[in-house]
Structures are given as structure tokens and as C-alpha cells.
Scaffold this active site. Structure first.
Site, PDB file in Angstrom:
ATOM      1  N   ASP A 118      69.839  43.953  81.749  1.00 40.22           N
ATOM      2  CA  ASP A 118      70.085  44.769  80.559  1.00 40.22           C
ATOM      3  C   ASP A 118      70.673  43.948  79.420  1.00 40.22           C
ATOM      4  O   ASP A 118      71.828  43.530  79.457  1.00 40.22           O
ATOM      5  CB  ASP A 118      71.054  45.892  80.936  1.00 40.22           C
ATOM      6  CG  ASP A 118      71.122  46.988  79.897  1.00 40.22           C
ATOM      7  OD1 ASP A 118      70.753  46.726  78.743  1.00 40.22           O
ATOM      8  OD2 ASP A 118      71.543  48.101  80.240  1.00 40.22           O
ATOM      9  N   ASP A 150      67.604  46.750  73.340  1.00 39.59           N
ATOM     10  CA  ASP A 150      68.055  47.339  74.594  1.00 39.59           C
ATOM     11  C   ASP A 150      66.940  47.368  75.625  1.00 39.59           C
ATOM     12  O   ASP A 150      66.041  48.203  75.552  1.00 39.59           O
ATOM     13  CB  ASP A 150      68.557  48.756  74.329  1.00 39.59           C
ATOM     14  CG  ASP A 150      69.331  49.331  75.502  1.00 39.59           C
ATOM     15  OD1 ASP A 150      69.371  48.684  76.560  1.00 39.59           O
ATOM     16  OD2 ASP A 150      69.884  50.424  75.351  1.00 39.59           O
TER      17      ASP A 150
END
Length: 444
Positions: A331, A150
Site C-alpha cells: 500500500d 493509493d
């Protein structure tokens, strides 16, 4: 198949609100099981207080679908909002296999061909282009766990052996009995999610990834929400620059001096392209993945530790939407693209044949299924193209949905997930971030 691409733990003691787990199911996907539920009327507002060359293998796996997909949409969007609301604001044939692992995590994994470059590892997937996982080893016995990667969060935690939550029963865990070097603490950690939470205590031990090994502090979860029951991750590895009360993964990497340059490059494979050649590299870029020179882009000083860059415009082919002066958050932890509703509307206004498909908390649009025009993003003077293979959904009952969704995750900003990243070779440069820079490259 495209052959070249042109142009990754901070655990806060006590309590934090963060989001590092958010596979997103668009509403069009629920049509397959007919179990749609209503979207939430409004987001929840909480703050995020998270706190050599080598390569790391990433795996991509599809979640179980024992709950309706729109329920997961609702959970996902709330998590994204929590996540970004800070206090301050070599080629070869792919092979399919089910990895036999200890414990109860038995999700299938499609393995990638071994990449040719030294110190590189393949990105495995199950053929869905959904979410990406790294196998990380913990402790003296090198216990393997699948960790969600992440770049939008810095929190790292794993499921602990004493966790009695239903989600933990279907995943592998790590604790004192698994390692001679495990050191526990009494310091609690808690991470709040849109539809639940994870909590437990902090611990430290060795963490081995991509040929690197160092001591670090991370959370041992004793309680997890049901969200994690439907997905194959055993924990989360945070790759953002956010700071907390304990050193993050990025800070630990820098301090270890394990790599020549504090960078990591990510190439995500598209399943429909055939052979799986995705990979991640620490310390140096894979020059076979791009042509030309790298394009440096400044990371915003106002991004609160996230990989956010100034976006000059968005377009449909050569038609620009006039969405200027916004930030784009890069992201790896989300599959699609999110934009504030008015800005999503501006984009779809220049998309030939686009129509509003659904409204509410998240606005979706239909687009012609025969669309062959690229979605474009301009950063600085460089424009990057996103293939319609990625931004236009498969047909469901004759309707195709655009994978750009109208929902504000970060105020006046865009969130660019794997829909975008499958079209670029992205290099996250920690050293140059001191000069507020990030570099991205795209397919020619």
C-alpha cells in the site's frame, strides 16, 4: 546512499465506504508537542464498496499539525480498517522549491532531480518520507491538482468549487468553470472515512497524467471532513484493482491502450539518502533501478482487488518470527507497517532488546536506538530487507520506536506501507494479475 534498487478510479455511485487518505502519526511523534489524546478502544467496522510508456510525477508533502498527532493516529487507524474491510473480502542534484499554484493550496514541495529514463518523472518530497502525491491535470485547461496515490483503493475524487467545508478553503478545486469539456451528472457519490466523509456528485472530463490523456468519471466533492484540512491533497487517485459501477483508473488505463504493458513501477526515495531520485513509470520498468531479474509474486485471489501477496515469514535479520501463511497488502498510501497484535508480538519477540512501549487499540514497541539489523520479509523463496533507517524511528527522549505497529487492519494480514516500499522497486502488473501475479524487487 543506496544507488540501485534490486529486485498505480472507481467511484461508486450513491454511497460507498472506502479509505484512500490515511497518513499515520505514531504515538512517539506526539511527544514533540505534548498534545496526546487517547486511542480509540475499538475499530469501526464498515465495508468498502468502492466504486506507449509514460510516467507520472509524484510529490511528497508534510501535513499541517494544527491538531494533536495522536488525534490523527486515531483517525488514520479507523480509516485503514474501513479501507480494507471489503464486502467480500538519471541522477542529479535535488532542489528545494515552493511551487506557486493557483488557488489556496500553498504547501511547500521539495522537487526531485529529473530522472534519466525517457517517460519518467521525479517523485518530489519535503524531506520527511511521509506521503506521496501526483500532480494530475483535469479538463480542457489542464487544471493541476495534487492527488494522493493509493494502491489500496480505487476511488478517485477532487475537491469541487462549491465545497464550503473548512478543508476545501485551503485546497485547490476543479469544476465546470475550469473546463469547456466538463460534464456533470446528478448521480451522488459518498465515501465514508473513519472520522468523517466526503460527498458530492459524479462528473466526467479529461484527465491527463504522464503524457496520457483520457476521459473518465470521478467525484466532485461538495463536502469534506476536517481530516483533509490538515493535509495538502486536493483529491485522491485510486490505483487498486477494485471494481465499481464506473470504470476505475486502472480499467481506464487498460482500455486506452496508452501503454505497451499495463504495469506501473514505483521507486520511493529516502530523504536521508541525499539526492532525490524517486520516480514512477507507466508501461515499462526502469532497468537502472534494479539488478538481476524481477521476482514475480502471486496476488491473492481473495484480496478483493487489492495488491495483496502471500507472505512466507517475517524476521529480524536471520531470526525468523514464525509468522507464516499470511497475506501482505502492498500500500503506497500509508507510511508504516501494521500487523495483528499477536503477530507483531511474535516479530518483536525475536528483536533484541524490544519492549512493549504502549498498549491499547494500537500496540507499540521500543527498540534499541543503535539497532543495525534489518527487518525482513520473505515472499516465496526470496527474502527482502527493510533498513533500520526505515523501521526504527528517530530517538525521542532517548527512546526509539519500531515502525511495525500492532493493530489489525485486515484480519490475519499485514499492511506494508512506505516503510517497506522505500526498500524495493515495486512493479504492479495489471496484465499478469489475471494470472494473479505481482512483482517486487529490493536493494542488493
Amino acid at each position: 546512499m543506496m544507488s540501485l534498487i534490486h529486485t498505480l478510479i472507481a467511484v461508486i455511485t450513491l454511497v460507498s465506504s472506502a479509505n484512500a487518505f490515511f497518513p499515520y502519526f505514531p504515538p512517539y511523534m506526539c511527544a514533540e508537542d505534548g498534545q496526546c489524546v487517547n486511542q480509540p478502544n475499538s475499530p469501526r467496522d464498515v465495508k468498502d464498496e468502492v466504486s506507449g510508456i509514460a510516467s507520472l510525477k509524484i510529490s511528497q508533502r508534510w501535513p499541517k499539525t494544527e491538531v494533536s498527532r495522536d488525534q490523527q493516529v486515531r483517525r488514520t487507524v479507523n480509516k485503514l480498517i474501513r479501507k480494507y474491510n471489503h464486502p467480500s473480502q538519471a541522477r542529479g542534484s535535488a532542489r528545494d522549491s515552493v511551487e506557486k499554484r493557483r488557488g489556496t493550496n500553498t504547501y511547500s514541495v521539495q522537487t526531485a532531480a529529473n530522472p534519466a529514463p525517457t517517460n519518467s518523472a521525479g517523485i518530489n518530497q519535503d524531506g520527511t518520507d511521509f506521503s506521496y502525491f501526483a500532480q494530475v491535470q483535469f479538463g480542457s485547461a489542464n487544471t493541476p491538482l495534487y492527488m494522493l496515490l493509493d494502491t489500496g483503493a480505487s476511488t478517485t475524487w477532487v475537491m469541487g468549487p462549491s465545497c464550503g467545508s473548512d478543508a476545501c478553503k485551503s485546497h485547490d478545486s476543479f469544476g465546470a468553470a475550469d473546463s469547456k469539456t466538463f460534464k456533470t451528472t446528478t448521480d451522488p457519490f459518498s465515501v465514508a472515512y473513519g472520522a468523517g466523509s466526503v460527498s458530492g456528485t459524479l462528473a466526467s472530463d479529461s484527465v491527463s497524467i504522464a503524457g496520457m490523456k483520457f476521459q473518465m468519471t470521478f467525484g466532485i466533492a461538495n463536502i469534506t471532513s476536517d481530516d483533509f484540512k490538515y493535509f495538502p491533497i486536493d483529491g485522491i487517485l485510486g490505483l487498486s484493482l477494485q471494481k465499481g459501477s464506473t470504470p476505475s483508473f486502472i480499467e481506464t488505463l487498460v482500455a486506452s491502450k496508452a501503454v505497451k504493458s499495463n504495469i506501473f513501477g514505483i521507486s520511493l526515495n529516502r530523504a536521508s539518502d541525499g539526492d532525490n531520485t524517486g520516480e514512477i513509470n507507466f508501461g515499462a520498468v526502469d532497468n537502472s533501478k534494479f539488478t538481476g531479474s524481477l521476482n514475480y509474486l502471486p496476488v491473492s485471489a481473495n484480496s478483493a482487488g487489492d495488491w495483496a501477496i502471500p507472505m512466507a515469514n517475517v524476521g529480524f535479520g536471520s531470526n525468523q518470527a514464525g509468522v507464516t501463511g499470511k497475506l501482505a497488502y502492498i500500500d503506497t498510501g500509508t507510511s508504516f507497517i501494521f500487523a495483528p497484535p499477536d503477530q507483531a508480538a511474535a516479530f518483536y519477540a525475536v528483536v533484541t532488546g524490544a519492549k512493549i512501549l504502549s498498549t491499547g487499540a494500537t500496540v507499540t514497541y521500543s527498540v534499541p536506538c543503535d539497532t543495525t539489523t534489518a527487518l525482513t520479509f520473505t515472499f516465496g523463496k526470496t527474502t527482502y530487507s527493510v533498513s533500520p533507517k526505515d523501521w526504527v524511528s528517530a530517538s525521542v527522549n532517548g527512546v526509539c520506536t519500531g515502525n511495525v505497529f500492532g493493530r489489525t487492519i485486515v484480519a490475519d494480514s499485514w499492511l506494508l506501507g512506505d516503510t517497506f516500499l522505500k526498500n524495493v522497486y515495486a512493479v504492479f502488473d495489471v496484465d499478469q494479475t489475471r494470472a494473479l501475479q505481482l512483482r517486487l524487487l529490493q536493494f542488493p
